[in-house]
Design a protein around this motif. Sequence first.
Motif, short mmCIF file in Angstrom:
data_model
loop_
_atom_site.label_atom_id
_atom_site.label_comp_id
_atom_site.label_asym_id
_atom_site.label_seq_id
_atom_site.Cartn_x
_atom_site.Cartn_y
_atom_site.Cartn_z
N LYS A 2 0.83 -1.20 0.00
CA LYS A 2 0.00 0.00 0.00
C LYS A 2 0.87 1.25 0.00
O LYS A 2 1.86 1.34 0.72
CB LYS A 2 -0.89 -0.02 1.24
CG LYS A 2 -1.81 1.20 1.35
CD LYS A 2 -2.65 1.10 2.61
CE LYS A 2 -3.47 2.37 2.81
NZ LYS A 2 -4.27 2.33 4.04
N HIS A 3 0.47 2.23 -0.80
CA HIS A 3 1.22 3.49 -0.86
C HIS A 3 1.06 4.26 0.44
O HIS A 3 0.03 4.18 1.12
CB HIS A 3 0.74 4.33 -2.04
CG HIS A 3 1.09 3.74 -3.37
ND1 HIS A 3 2.37 3.60 -3.82
CD2 HIS A 3 0.28 3.26 -4.36
CE1 HIS A 3 2.37 3.05 -5.02
NE2 HIS A 3 1.11 2.83 -5.37
N SER A 328 -12.26 8.95 -1.95
CA SER A 328 -12.90 7.62 -1.99
C SER A 328 -14.41 7.76 -2.14
O SER A 328 -14.95 7.59 -3.24
CB SER A 328 -12.54 6.81 -0.73
OG SER A 328 -12.94 7.47 0.46
N ALA A 329 -15.11 8.09 -1.06
CA ALA A 329 -16.57 8.08 -1.08
C ALA A 329 -17.15 9.08 -2.07
O ALA A 329 -18.05 8.75 -2.86
CB ALA A 329 -17.11 8.35 0.33
N ASN A 330 -16.67 10.33 -2.05
CA ASN A 330 -17.27 11.36 -2.91
C ASN A 330 -17.07 11.08 -4.40
O ASN A 330 -18.02 11.17 -5.18
CB ASN A 330 -16.75 12.75 -2.54
CG ASN A 330 -17.28 13.22 -1.20
OD1 ASN A 330 -18.22 12.64 -0.66
ND2 ASN A 330 -16.70 14.27 -0.66
N PRO A 331 -15.86 10.75 -4.86
CA PRO A 331 -15.74 10.44 -6.29
C PRO A 331 -16.47 9.17 -6.69
O PRO A 331 -16.95 9.06 -7.83
CB PRO A 331 -14.23 10.32 -6.51
CG PRO A 331 -13.64 10.12 -5.17
CD PRO A 331 -14.55 10.82 -4.21
N ALA A 332 -16.60 8.20 -5.78
CA ALA A 332 -17.38 7.00 -6.08
C ALA A 332 -18.85 7.36 -6.29
O ALA A 332 -19.50 6.89 -7.23
CB ALA A 332 -17.23 5.96 -4.97
N ALA A 485 -19.25 5.09 3.95
CA ALA A 485 -18.03 5.40 4.70
C ALA A 485 -16.88 5.66 3.74
O ALA A 485 -16.69 4.94 2.76
CB ALA A 485 -17.68 4.26 5.64
N SER A 486 -16.07 6.67 4.06
CA SER A 486 -14.89 6.98 3.25
C SER A 486 -13.69 6.13 3.62
O SER A 486 -12.72 6.07 2.88
CB SER A 486 -14.51 8.46 3.41
OG SER A 486 -13.94 8.68 4.70
N ASN A 487 -13.75 5.46 4.77
CA ASN A 487 -12.60 4.69 5.24
C ASN A 487 -13.05 3.43 5.96
O ASN A 487 -14.11 3.40 6.58
CB ASN A 487 -11.70 5.55 6.13
CG ASN A 487 -12.41 6.03 7.39
OD1 ASN A 487 -12.38 5.36 8.41
ND2 ASN A 487 -13.06 7.19 7.31
N THR A 488 -12.26 2.39 5.86
CA THR A 488 -12.62 1.09 6.41
C THR A 488 -12.67 1.11 7.92
O THR A 488 -13.49 0.41 8.53
CB THR A 488 -11.61 0.03 5.92
OG1 THR A 488 -11.65 -0.01 4.48
CG2 THR A 488 -11.95 -1.36 6.44
N VAL A 505 -11.24 1.75 -1.63
CA VAL A 505 -10.46 2.53 -2.60
C VAL A 505 -9.14 2.96 -1.97
O VAL A 505 -8.07 2.85 -2.59
CB VAL A 505 -11.26 3.76 -3.08
CG1 VAL A 505 -10.40 4.66 -3.96
CG2 VAL A 505 -12.53 3.32 -3.82
N ILE A 506 -9.20 3.45 -0.74
CA ILE A 506 -7.98 3.84 -0.01
C ILE A 506 -7.08 2.62 0.21
O ILE A 506 -5.86 2.71 0.10
CB ILE A 506 -8.34 4.48 1.34
CG1 ILE A 506 -9.27 5.69 1.15
CG2 ILE A 506 -7.08 4.87 2.11
CD1 ILE A 506 -8.66 6.83 0.41
N ASP A 507 -7.70 1.47 0.49
CA ASP A 507 -6.95 0.25 0.78
C ASP A 507 -6.38 -0.39 -0.48
O ASP A 507 -5.66 -1.40 -0.40
CB ASP A 507 -7.85 -0.76 1.49
CG ASP A 507 -8.39 -0.23 2.81
OD1 ASP A 507 -7.75 0.68 3.39
OD2 ASP A 507 -9.46 -0.70 3.25
#
Length: 551
Positions: A2-3, A328-332, A485-488, A505-507
């Motif tokens: 992961k970056h 993540s959440a908003n562009p999805a 949710a924007s994050n896990t 997406v973040i993951d």
Amino acid sequence: MKHQVARIHPADNVLVALADLPPGTPVPWDGTTITTTARIPAKHKLAPRDFEPGDLITMYGVLVGKVRQSIPAGGLLTTSNIQHATDSYDEHQHEKAPWSAPDVSRWQDRTFLGYHRSDGRVGTANYWLVIPLVFCENRNIQVLEEALVNDLGYARRKSYQPQTQALISLMQAGKSVEEILQTDLHSAENAPQGPNRLFPNVDGIRFLSHEGGCGGIRQDAQTLCGLLAGYITHPNVAGATVLSLGCQNAQVSMLQDEINKRSPNFDKPLFILEQQKIGTEEAMISKALRQTFAGLMQANQVRRQPAPLSKLNIGLECGGSDGFSGISANPAVGHVSDMLVALGGSVILAEFPELCGVEQELVDRSVDTETAERFSHLMKAYGDSAIAVGSGFDMNPSPGNIRDGLITDAMKSAGAARKGGSSPVVAVLDYPELVTRPGLNLLCTPGNDVESTTAEVGSGATVVLFTTGLGTPTGNPIAPVVKIASNTALANRMPDIIDVNTGTVIDGEETIEQAGERILDYVVRVASGEEVAAVRHGQADFIPWKRGVSL
């Protein structure tokens, strides 16, 4: 692997930390290595080079701040060293932006099971409303709720009364304060019973208490009546019972005029009772119960039928945003918006204080100059009204936003606007106007998430996609609010209020487009009757916007 960091747009000159970076952490980037000079919490912004006072900060390809104190390469951007800044915009420089619609071929024949109304709209739910025209009737609304909800099988909230009874028993048994504080009460909980409805085709009875209808100025009453008319005529509503005192500013005739504006051939059952004409509380409540029960019998005759996805009207909302929301959440959700527009549906992007800094992009996406000019007029009028009372859009971020990486309003806005995807702006609406055109509609509302969600539904949204990075239980009385949710970490911490996780997406587990397709598939199920978390919890928030300054 992961970056550690990400750059959102090729023109950006700051990086977003994807994980907590302690001081001294080497961060490989663009052929070099940046060493952090401070702790960079996940979601916050890292300086990839030295910044000096006056330098401009760009994110999402737009100006989001100006440096006020020197920041070394590897340093943390904070409210102390960055201040809000945006580019100017000009509606007269409207250059219609080209749009490439996404491929929606696999969705063309999809349908949802909705409630078809005589005006051609299709609801995703079937509710009965009980509404006061003025706050003086809120008590009578509560009396009706107590009389109707439980016996008709619509009680949804978990009862914590057994926990209170257990605590009383512990105290009576001589337990100490320390022992009581350490007691696990989960075994004493009562879970709500499953729906055992007398009217199985009616999703519920909603009671829309509010603090308006009188006092203030007459325009407040007119606006409230417009909002209430938007709910009464909404495709998710089968009919309504309205309680009026009689002498208030929000007169019955005003409400009826607003209903006629939105639905000239209105044919739903509507019962209006005026307390000053009827007399006693008992007489009024008894009549209201008879009429409401008869209306529910009518509403129960409607059944779900297949409808194309073009009949969906999706509200786009965010609340409790964080530094991951915009990546993540908003562009999805933005991809969902573009797909729905390509399918002939309608979407609503609101929260004007959270469009600050991206105005020129929305001007350029407007279908014509008139649309661009109306957007500009409403934005400037709203901004001026905030300044007039000593505030401004720059004061929009909440303490939670700032704590989790959104340190200027422009930074927050640039990420929030991504919910609207990239499709053309077909109309700009002032609160509480009705959506009448398919495509992306801009609706002037506050950034306050409940006021804005209330407004989007009043303008016709039949489902709301609500992104959050910090977590919020917000729901709506008549439209399902899908919490994304924007994050896990949030999705795992608050699974009882989150419906969809885009932390994937973040993951690095899926792309924005894949997340968007997953959200749209879930929307189709929700539009067909699958319950979201807010509905299961009975979360039905309703706050009309009194047209003062609310950010």
